[in-house]
Write a protein that holds these residues in place. Structure first.
Motif, PDB file in Angstrom:
ATOM      1  N   GLY A  65      -0.647 -24.737  62.212  1.00 21.14           N
ATOM      2  CA  GLY A  65      -1.045 -26.000  62.818  1.00 21.14           C
ATOM      3  C   GLY A  65      -2.318 -26.542  62.175  1.00 21.14           C
ATOM      4  N   GLU A  66      -2.955 -27.474  62.862  1.00 16.79           N
ATOM      5  CA  GLU A  66      -4.191 -28.045  62.348  1.00 16.79           C
ATOM      6  C   GLU A  66      -5.304 -27.008  62.420  1.00 16.79           C
ATOM      7  OE1 GLU A  66      -4.861 -31.077  60.818  1.00 16.79           O
ATOM      8  OE2 GLU A  66      -2.673 -30.897  60.760  1.00 16.79           O
ATOM      9  N   PRO A  67      -6.160 -26.936  61.397  1.00 18.43           N
ATOM     10  CA  PRO A  67      -7.236 -25.947  61.432  1.00 18.43           C
ATOM     11  C   PRO A  67      -8.235 -26.231  62.543  1.00 18.43           C
ATOM     12  CG  PRO A  67      -7.497 -27.432  59.560  1.00 18.43           C
ATOM     13  CD  PRO A  67      -6.172 -27.743  60.167  1.00 18.43           C
ATOM     14  N   GLU A  68      -8.864 -25.181  63.028  1.00 22.60           N
ATOM     15  CA  GLU A  68      -9.906 -25.309  64.045  1.00 22.60           C
ATOM     16  C   GLU A  68     -11.117 -26.035  63.467  1.00 22.60           C
ATOM     17  OE1 GLU A  68     -11.303 -22.061  67.069  1.00 22.60           O
ATOM     18  OE2 GLU A  68     -12.416 -21.773  65.205  1.00 22.60           O
TER      19      GLU A  68
ATOM     20  N   ARG B 131       1.211 -22.533  45.945  1.00 22.77           N
ATOM     21  CA  ARG B 131      -0.248 -22.531  45.988  1.00 22.77           C
ATOM     22  C   ARG B 131      -0.801 -23.666  46.839  1.00 22.77           C
ATOM     23  NH1 ARG B 131      -2.451 -18.294  45.967  1.00 22.77           N
ATOM     24  NH2 ARG B 131      -4.429 -19.199  45.357  1.00 22.77           N
ATOM     25  N   SER B 132       0.054 -24.371  47.523  1.00 24.17           N
ATOM     26  CA  SER B 132      -0.395 -25.484  48.351  1.00 24.17           C
ATOM     27  C   SER B 132      -0.826 -24.997  49.731  1.00 24.17           C
ATOM     28  CB  SER B 132       0.734 -26.507  48.500  1.00 24.17           C
ATOM     29  OG  SER B 132       0.415 -27.441  49.503  1.00 24.17           O
ATOM     30  N   ALA B 133      -1.836 -25.660  50.290  1.00 26.23           N
ATOM     31  CA  ALA B 133      -2.309 -25.316  51.637  1.00 26.23           C
ATOM     32  C   ALA B 133      -1.337 -25.779  52.713  1.00 26.23           C
ATOM     33  CB  ALA B 133      -3.683 -25.943  51.875  1.00 26.23           C
ATOM     34  N   ALA B 134      -0.333 -26.570  52.327  1.00 22.39           N
ATOM     35  CA  ALA B 134       0.587 -27.117  53.321  1.00 22.39           C
ATOM     36  C   ALA B 134       1.297 -26.024  54.116  1.00 22.39           C
ATOM     37  CB  ALA B 134       1.620 -28.020  52.635  1.00 22.39           C
ATOM     38  N   ARG B 135       1.560 -24.874  53.484  1.00 19.48           N
ATOM     39  CA  ARG B 135       2.287 -23.824  54.199  1.00 19.48           C
ATOM     40  C   ARG B 135       1.475 -23.287  55.371  1.00 19.48           C
ATOM     41  NH1 ARG B 135       0.824 -20.925  49.461  1.00 19.48           N
ATOM     42  NH2 ARG B 135      -0.252 -18.948  49.829  1.00 19.48           N
ATOM     43  N   TYR B 136       0.145 -23.240  55.224  1.00 23.26           N
ATOM     44  CA  TYR B 136      -0.685 -22.757  56.334  1.00 23.26           C
ATOM     45  C   TYR B 136      -0.689 -23.758  57.487  1.00 23.26           C
ATOM     46  CZ  TYR B 136      -2.223 -19.176  53.134  1.00 23.26           C
ATOM     47  OH  TYR B 136      -2.241 -18.119  52.276  1.00 23.26           O
ATOM     48  N   HIS B 137      -0.701 -25.039  57.154  1.00 17.99           N
ATOM     49  CA  HIS B 137      -0.652 -26.046  58.209  1.00 17.99           C
ATOM     50  C   HIS B 137       0.682 -26.001  58.945  1.00 17.99           C
ATOM     51  CE1 HIS B 137      -4.384 -28.383  57.263  1.00 17.99           C
ATOM     52  NE2 HIS B 137      -4.244 -27.698  56.143  1.00 17.99           N
ATOM     53  N   SER B 138       1.753 -25.769  58.199  1.00 13.95           N
ATOM     54  CA  SER B 138       3.075 -25.743  58.837  1.00 13.95           C
ATOM     55  C   SER B 138       3.230 -24.535  59.759  1.00 13.95           C
ATOM     56  CB  SER B 138       4.184 -25.742  57.779  1.00 13.95           C
ATOM     57  OG  SER B 138       4.192 -24.523  57.055  1.00 13.95           O
ATOM     58  N   VAL B 139       2.544 -23.437  59.437  1.00 11.58           N
ATOM     59  CA  VAL B 139       2.657 -22.210  60.227  1.00 11.58           C
ATOM     60  C   VAL B 139       1.607 -22.146  61.338  1.00 11.58           C
ATOM     61  CG1 VAL B 139       2.398 -19.699  60.138  1.00 11.58           C
ATOM     62  CG2 VAL B 139       3.697 -20.871  58.361  1.00 11.58           C
TER      63      VAL B 139
END
Length: 198
Positions: free
Chosen positions: A73-76, A63-71
């Motif tokens: 990158g940094e959000p727009e 449930r961590s947002a870290a997986r989206y950052h790892s896939v």
């Protein structure tokens, strides 16, 4: 070497788009097939991306947002947002397959993901939703349909990443119909008239 024994490369934004498409394929296989070809990916690529994503979300940090950052990158963009009593941060990423949309993740305390879906990109022109004929697959997001045909009633989705809206919309002759619209990852997939659930 069999593919199952090959070391897996990084999970990329391309893989993530294939994951989104895999869930949408249940409702719109033709649209998904066209999009998959546009991405230059095979059916096997889509299946493997989905397998790896499912393994990722079953991990202890699922449930961590870290997986989206790892896939991705940094959000727009990242901005605070309040929904009822919930204080969160809305983080958005562009996806090449849907240039007028953004993948939005609402992140609550301790990086917990509260919601994840496609929304209209800031500054992008949204669809003109006036009648049932405008509610075509992939034409609009949950919030756009809810605003266009207010008041809309949220419905529990039939699976994770799916949402439903019960709404009333006119046909081309102005006759009003009770409609259920079903969304996957926040994007309209199909509708059913006369109160029938898709």
């Amino acid at each position: 070497m069999p593919s199952s024994q090959r070391p897996a490369g990084p999970f990329t934004p391309l893989d993530f788009q294939l994951v989104l498409l895999r869930r949408m394929a249940d409702h719109n296989p033709g649209l998904v097939e066209d999009a998959r070809r546009e991405l230059g990916a095979s059916v096997a690529d889509m299946r493997e991306a989905n397998r790896r994503w499912q393994a990722m979300i079953r991990s202890p940090r699922s449930r961590s947002a870290a997986r989206y950052h790892s896939v991705l990158g940094e959000p727009e963009s990242a901005a605070p947002r309040r929904i009822g009593d919930l204080e969160c941060e809305a983080r958005q990423w562009p996806l090449p397959l849907w240039p007028d949309l953004r993948f939005e993740v609402l992140v609550a305390e301790k990086g917990v993901v509260w919601n994840e879906w496609l929304v209209r990109a800031p500054g992008a022109e949204g669809p003109r939703l006036r009648t049932l004929d405008d509610l075509t697959p992939w034409s609009c997001t949950v919030d756009e349909a809810a605003r266009a045909f207010a008041p809309a009633r949220p419905l529990q989705g039939s699976a994770p990443t799916r949402w439903g809206l019960a709404l009333t919309a006119p046909d081309a002759e102005g006759r009003r119909h009770e409609v259920v619209a079903e969304f996957t990852w926040g994007l309209l997939q199909r509708t059913a008239a006369d109160g029938r659930r898709p």
